[in-house]
Design an enzyme around this catalytic site. Structure first.
Site, PDB file in Angstrom:
ATOM      1  N   GLY A  73      47.255  -3.494   2.380  1.00  0.00           N
ATOM      2  CA  GLY A  73      46.276  -2.531   2.873  1.00  0.00           C
ATOM      3  C   GLY A  73      46.694  -1.855   4.170  1.00  0.00           C
ATOM      4  O   GLY A  73      47.862  -1.502   4.369  1.00  0.00           O
ATOM      5  N   ILE A  74      45.728  -1.694   5.079  1.00  0.00           N
ATOM      6  CA  ILE A  74      46.016  -1.034   6.355  1.00  0.00           C
ATOM      7  C   ILE A  74      47.087  -1.810   7.113  1.00  0.00           C
ATOM      8  O   ILE A  74      47.978  -1.218   7.732  1.00  0.00           O
ATOM      9  CB  ILE A  74      44.719  -0.928   7.201  1.00  0.00           C
ATOM     10  CG1 ILE A  74      43.727   0.059   6.553  1.00  0.00           C
ATOM     11  CG2 ILE A  74      45.038  -0.486   8.625  1.00  0.00           C
ATOM     12  CD1 ILE A  74      42.381   0.140   7.265  1.00  0.00           C
ATOM     13  N   ILE A  92      39.073   3.888   4.186  1.00  0.00           N
ATOM     14  CA  ILE A  92      40.496   4.106   3.919  1.00  0.00           C
ATOM     15  C   ILE A  92      40.779   3.619   2.493  1.00  0.00           C
ATOM     16  O   ILE A  92      40.200   2.610   2.060  1.00  0.00           O
ATOM     17  CB  ILE A  92      41.356   3.299   4.935  1.00  0.00           C
ATOM     18  CG1 ILE A  92      40.930   3.586   6.399  1.00  0.00           C
ATOM     19  CG2 ILE A  92      42.841   3.590   4.737  1.00  0.00           C
ATOM     20  CD1 ILE A  92      41.116   4.988   6.899  1.00  0.00           C
ATOM     21  N   GLN A 129      26.122  -0.822   8.641  1.00  0.00           N
ATOM     22  CA  GLN A 129      26.224  -0.414   7.229  1.00  0.00           C
ATOM     23  C   GLN A 129      25.361  -1.324   6.384  1.00  0.00           C
ATOM     24  O   GLN A 129      25.473  -2.552   6.486  1.00  0.00           O
ATOM     25  CB  GLN A 129      27.686  -0.496   6.761  1.00  0.00           C
ATOM     26  CG  GLN A 129      27.875  -0.256   5.274  1.00  0.00           C
ATOM     27  CD  GLN A 129      27.324   1.099   4.858  1.00  0.00           C
ATOM     28  OE1 GLN A 129      27.654   2.129   5.431  1.00  0.00           O
ATOM     29  NE2 GLN A 129      26.447   1.101   3.863  1.00  0.00           N
ATOM     30  N   MET A 130      24.494  -0.716   5.585  1.00  0.00           N
ATOM     31  CA  MET A 130      23.702  -1.548   4.674  1.00  0.00           C
ATOM     32  C   MET A 130      24.629  -2.365   3.780  1.00  0.00           C
ATOM     33  O   MET A 130      25.697  -1.896   3.383  1.00  0.00           O
ATOM     34  CB  MET A 130      22.752  -0.693   3.826  1.00  0.00           C
ATOM     35  CG  MET A 130      23.432   0.281   2.906  1.00  0.00           C
ATOM     36  SD  MET A 130      22.273   1.474   2.178  1.00  0.00           S
ATOM     37  CE  MET A 130      21.209   0.398   1.243  1.00  0.00           C
ATOM     38  N   PRO A 171      38.681   2.433  11.953  1.00  0.00           N
ATOM     39  CA  PRO A 171      38.921   3.247  10.773  1.00  0.00           C
ATOM     40  C   PRO A 171      37.606   3.496  10.040  1.00  0.00           C
ATOM     41  O   PRO A 171      36.703   2.653  10.043  1.00  0.00           O
ATOM     42  CB  PRO A 171      39.840   2.385   9.907  1.00  0.00           C
ATOM     43  CG  PRO A 171      40.360   1.302  10.797  1.00  0.00           C
ATOM     44  CD  PRO A 171      39.292   1.094  11.825  1.00  0.00           C
ATOM     45  N   GLY A 172      37.525   4.638   9.408  1.00  0.00           N
ATOM     46  CA  GLY A 172      36.456   4.875   8.449  1.00  0.00           C
ATOM     47  C   GLY A 172      36.887   4.303   7.112  1.00  0.00           C
ATOM     48  O   GLY A 172      37.586   3.292   7.045  1.00  0.00           O
ATOM     49  N   ALA A 201      43.665  -8.561  10.409  1.00  0.00           N
ATOM     50  CA  ALA A 201      43.152  -9.357   9.279  1.00  0.00           C
ATOM     51  C   ALA A 201      41.631  -9.270   9.207  1.00  0.00           C
ATOM     52  O   ALA A 201      40.946  -9.448  10.211  1.00  0.00           O
ATOM     53  CB  ALA A 201      43.580 -10.815   9.433  1.00  0.00           C
ATOM     54  N   TYR A 249      29.607  -8.175   8.382  1.00  0.00           N
ATOM     55  CA  TYR A 249      30.815  -7.408   8.745  1.00  0.00           C
ATOM     56  C   TYR A 249      30.530  -6.497   9.944  1.00  0.00           C
ATOM     57  O   TYR A 249      31.329  -6.417  10.878  1.00  0.00           O
ATOM     58  CB  TYR A 249      31.218  -6.600   7.517  1.00  0.00           C
ATOM     59  CG  TYR A 249      32.519  -5.836   7.602  1.00  0.00           C
ATOM     60  CD1 TYR A 249      33.718  -6.433   7.198  1.00  0.00           C
ATOM     61  CD2 TYR A 249      32.553  -4.512   8.020  1.00  0.00           C
ATOM     62  CE1 TYR A 249      34.910  -5.721   7.232  1.00  0.00           C
ATOM     63  CE2 TYR A 249      33.739  -3.792   8.051  1.00  0.00           C
ATOM     64  CZ  TYR A 249      34.917  -4.395   7.653  1.00  0.00           C
ATOM     65  OH  TYR A 249      36.092  -3.690   7.688  1.00  0.00           O
TER      66      TYR A 249
HETATM   67  N1  CAA Z   1      25.999   3.735   1.507  1.00  0.00           N
HETATM   68  C1  CAA Z   1      24.838   4.244   1.036  1.00  0.00           C
HETATM   69  N2  CAA Z   1      24.083   3.632   0.110  1.00  0.00           N
HETATM   70  C2  CAA Z   1      24.489   2.439  -0.353  1.00  0.00           C
HETATM   71  C3  CAA Z   1      25.685   1.828   0.121  1.00  0.00           C
HETATM   72  C4  CAA Z   1      26.439   2.552   1.066  1.00  0.00           C
HETATM   73  N3  CAA Z   1      27.607   2.064   1.553  1.00  0.00           N
HETATM   74  N4  CAA Z   1      25.820   0.634  -0.518  1.00  0.00           N
HETATM   75  C5  CAA Z   1      24.757   0.507  -1.350  1.00  0.00           C
HETATM   76  N5  CAA Z   1      23.968   1.600  -1.263  1.00  0.00           N
HETATM   77  C6  CAA Z   1      22.744   1.850  -2.024  1.00  0.00           C
HETATM   78  C7  CAA Z   1      23.011   1.903  -3.525  1.00  0.00           C
HETATM   79  O1  CAA Z   1      23.459   3.186  -3.926  1.00  0.00           O
HETATM   80  C8  CAA Z   1      21.647   1.548  -4.087  1.00  0.00           C
HETATM   81  O2  CAA Z   1      20.802   2.676  -4.014  1.00  0.00           O
HETATM   82  P1  CAA Z   1      19.829   3.050  -5.258  1.00  0.00           P
HETATM   83  O3  CAA Z   1      18.995   1.818  -5.467  1.00  0.00           O
HETATM   84  O4  CAA Z   1      19.094   4.256  -4.775  1.00  0.00           O
HETATM   85  O5  CAA Z   1      20.789   3.325  -6.400  1.00  0.00           O
HETATM   86  C9  CAA Z   1      21.107   0.529  -3.073  1.00  0.00           C
HETATM   87  O6  CAA Z   1      21.871   0.718  -1.873  1.00  0.00           O
HETATM   88  C10 CAA Z   1      21.308  -0.908  -3.525  1.00  0.00           C
HETATM   89  O7  CAA Z   1      22.682  -1.070  -3.891  1.00  0.00           O
HETATM   90  P2  CAA Z   1      23.113  -1.863  -5.209  1.00  0.00           P
HETATM   91  O8  CAA Z   1      22.305  -1.459  -6.409  1.00  0.00           O
HETATM   92  O9  CAA Z   1      24.610  -1.766  -5.305  1.00  0.00           O
HETATM   93  O10 CAA Z   1      22.630  -3.346  -4.824  1.00  0.00           O
HETATM   94  P3  CAA Z   1      23.364  -4.707  -5.079  1.00  0.00           P
HETATM   95  O11 CAA Z   1      22.504  -5.787  -4.499  1.00  0.00           O
HETATM   96  O12 CAA Z   1      23.801  -4.799  -6.506  1.00  0.00           O
HETATM   97  O13 CAA Z   1      24.712  -4.581  -4.204  1.00  0.00           O
HETATM   98  C11 CAA Z   1      25.995  -4.209  -2.227  1.00  0.00           C
HETATM   99  C12 CAA Z   1      24.601  -4.366  -2.830  1.00  0.00           C
HETATM  100  C13 CAA Z   1      26.784  -5.511  -2.417  1.00  0.00           C
HETATM  101  C14 CAA Z   1      25.781  -3.955  -0.759  1.00  0.00           C
HETATM  102  C15 CAA Z   1      26.786  -3.073  -2.931  1.00  0.00           C
HETATM  103  O14 CAA Z   1      25.975  -1.911  -3.039  1.00  0.00           O
HETATM  104  C16 CAA Z   1      27.997  -2.664  -2.128  1.00  0.00           C
HETATM  105  O15 CAA Z   1      29.026  -3.341  -2.178  1.00  0.00           O
HETATM  106  N6  CAA Z   1      27.870  -1.564  -1.353  1.00  0.00           N
HETATM  107  C17 CAA Z   1      28.915  -1.081  -0.482  1.00  0.00           C
HETATM  108  C18 CAA Z   1      28.685  -1.568   0.921  1.00  0.00           C
HETATM  109  C19 CAA Z   1      29.762  -0.959   1.781  1.00  0.00           C
HETATM  110  O16 CAA Z   1      29.683   0.205   2.152  1.00  0.00           O
HETATM  111  N7  CAA Z   1      30.795  -1.745   2.093  1.00  0.00           N
HETATM  112  C20 CAA Z   1      31.918  -1.239   2.814  1.00  0.00           C
HETATM  113  C21 CAA Z   1      33.132  -1.870   2.227  1.00  0.00           C
HETATM  114  S1  CAA Z   1      34.631  -1.105   2.861  1.00  0.00           S
HETATM  115  C22 CAA Z   1      34.837  -1.785   4.360  1.00  0.00           C
HETATM  116  O17 CAA Z   1      34.138  -2.634   4.798  1.00  0.00           O
HETATM  117  C23 CAA Z   1      35.984  -1.252   5.166  1.00  0.00           C
HETATM  118  C24 CAA Z   1      35.501  -0.562   6.372  1.00  0.00           C
HETATM  119  O18 CAA Z   1      35.674  -1.083   7.474  1.00  0.00           O
HETATM  120  C25 CAA Z   1      34.897   0.770   6.261  1.00  0.00           C
END
Ligand code: CAA
Length: 241
Positions: free
Chosen positions: A13-14, A180, A141-142, A177-178, A83, A147
């Site tokens: 990754g990064i 990536i 972040q929701m 980072p945003g 990490a 994290y």
């Molecule tokens: N931004 C906006 N809305 C989000 C979201 C996000 N990042 N993640 C989830 N939602 C919304 C979904 O679209 C959903 O909306 P609707 O009910 O209107 O469709 C609602 O939240 C509930 O989500 P799920 O149906 O997916 O609920 P779940 O319980 O099955 O899963 C979750 C929840 C595990 C949080 C899953 O949605 C998920 O993995 N979301 C991504 C979270 C995220 O952004 N993680 C970042 C990872 S990358 C990283 O961390 C690197 C970095 O530094 C940027």
């Protein structure tokens, strides 16, 4: 002799892009990894960068791993705390284990890695500590209470330690980072990524790991000595502090 840089999580990754960018800039680089032996070996074969396995959430493993790197390569002058793991869940579904794993790696891991190299940096009157935080440590972040808390903690750590290191030639900075294009981000459900996340990025795309590697090379350089305690955002315009 060129300076020695250690990158945690430096084989994927990064982190992999950071290791390669530092090597390209002339540093002697060591890349740490936690568990994915196969990927680490492939990375070492492909890049010629030596890889070292330990878990950054374990303090004694960090002390021992750093001693091994220093014996084989030389004193660590540049530490890149990259990490990190995710255990995403809405808070009402988040388990204590998901909380603890993320805090142990993404926040305590930064202490565990920086503490053993700090005295040497002070003694040599030079050091660079660069920690990869996240946009989600800045804005929250929701699905990421664990994290976001850890990554925000990394920013507080950076600002405090920058004040301690300044008189000793050590700079301490963070990069946020945003989103990536790495396995971590691509693990987000496709619908969430395409409908919720990418539309929030004004440049209209995910970032590339190399775009973070270049920021690290800049902060690591001798010429960046006046920059300390800073947080550099690289997020395609998604969030401004
Ligand atoms: N931004 C906006 N809305 C989000 C979201 C996000 N990042 N993640 C989830 N939602 C919304 C979904 O679209 C959903 O909306 P609707 O009910 O209107 O469709 C609602 O939240 C509930 O989500 P799920 O149906 O997916 O609920 P779940 O319980 O099955 O899963 C979750 C929840 C595990 C949080 C899953 O949605 C998920 O993995 N979301 C991504 C979270 C995220 O952004 N993680 C970042 C990872 S990358 C990283 O961390 C690197 C970095 O530094 C940027």
């Amino acid at each position: 002799m060129s300076r020695v840089a250690l990158v945690t999580g430096g084989t994927r990754g990064i982190g992999a892009a950071i290791s390669v960018a530092l090597k390209g800039a002339g540093y002697r680089v060591a890349a740490n990894y936690a568990g994915n032996e196969e990927k680490a070996k492939a990375f070492a074969d492909e890049t010629g960068i030596p890889v070292f396995r330990w878990d950054v959430s374990n303090y004694q493993a960090c002390v021992d791993g750093i001693a091994d790197v220093e014996a084989k390569i030389g004193p660590i002058e540049i530490l890149v705390n990259n990490a990190g793991i995710t255990r995403d869940a809405m808070f009402h579904k988040m388990t204590p284990q998901q909380w603890n794993e993320v805090i142990s790696t993404n926040l305590t891991g930064v202490f565990n890695m920086t503490h053993p190299v700090w005295s040497g940096m002070r003694d040599r009157n030079f050091g660079r500590v660069i920690t990869i935080s996240s946009i989600n440590g800045q804005k929250g972040q929701m699905g990421q209470a664990n994290y976001s808390a850890a990554k925000a903690g990394d920013l507080g750590f950076t600002k405090a330690l920058a004040q301690e290191g300044a008189a000793k030639g050590i700079t301490v900075n963070a990069i946020c980072p945003g989103y990536i294009a790495t396995e971590m981000v691509l693990a987000v459900p496709e619908k969430v990524l395409n409908e919720r996340i990418i539309p929030q990025i004004p440049v209209g795309r995910l970032g590339q790991p190399e775009e973070i590697g270049r920021v690290v090379v800049f902060l690591a350089s001798d010429e960046a000595g006046f920059i300390t305690g800073s947080t550099i955002s690289a997020n395609g315009g998604q969030f401004f502090v």
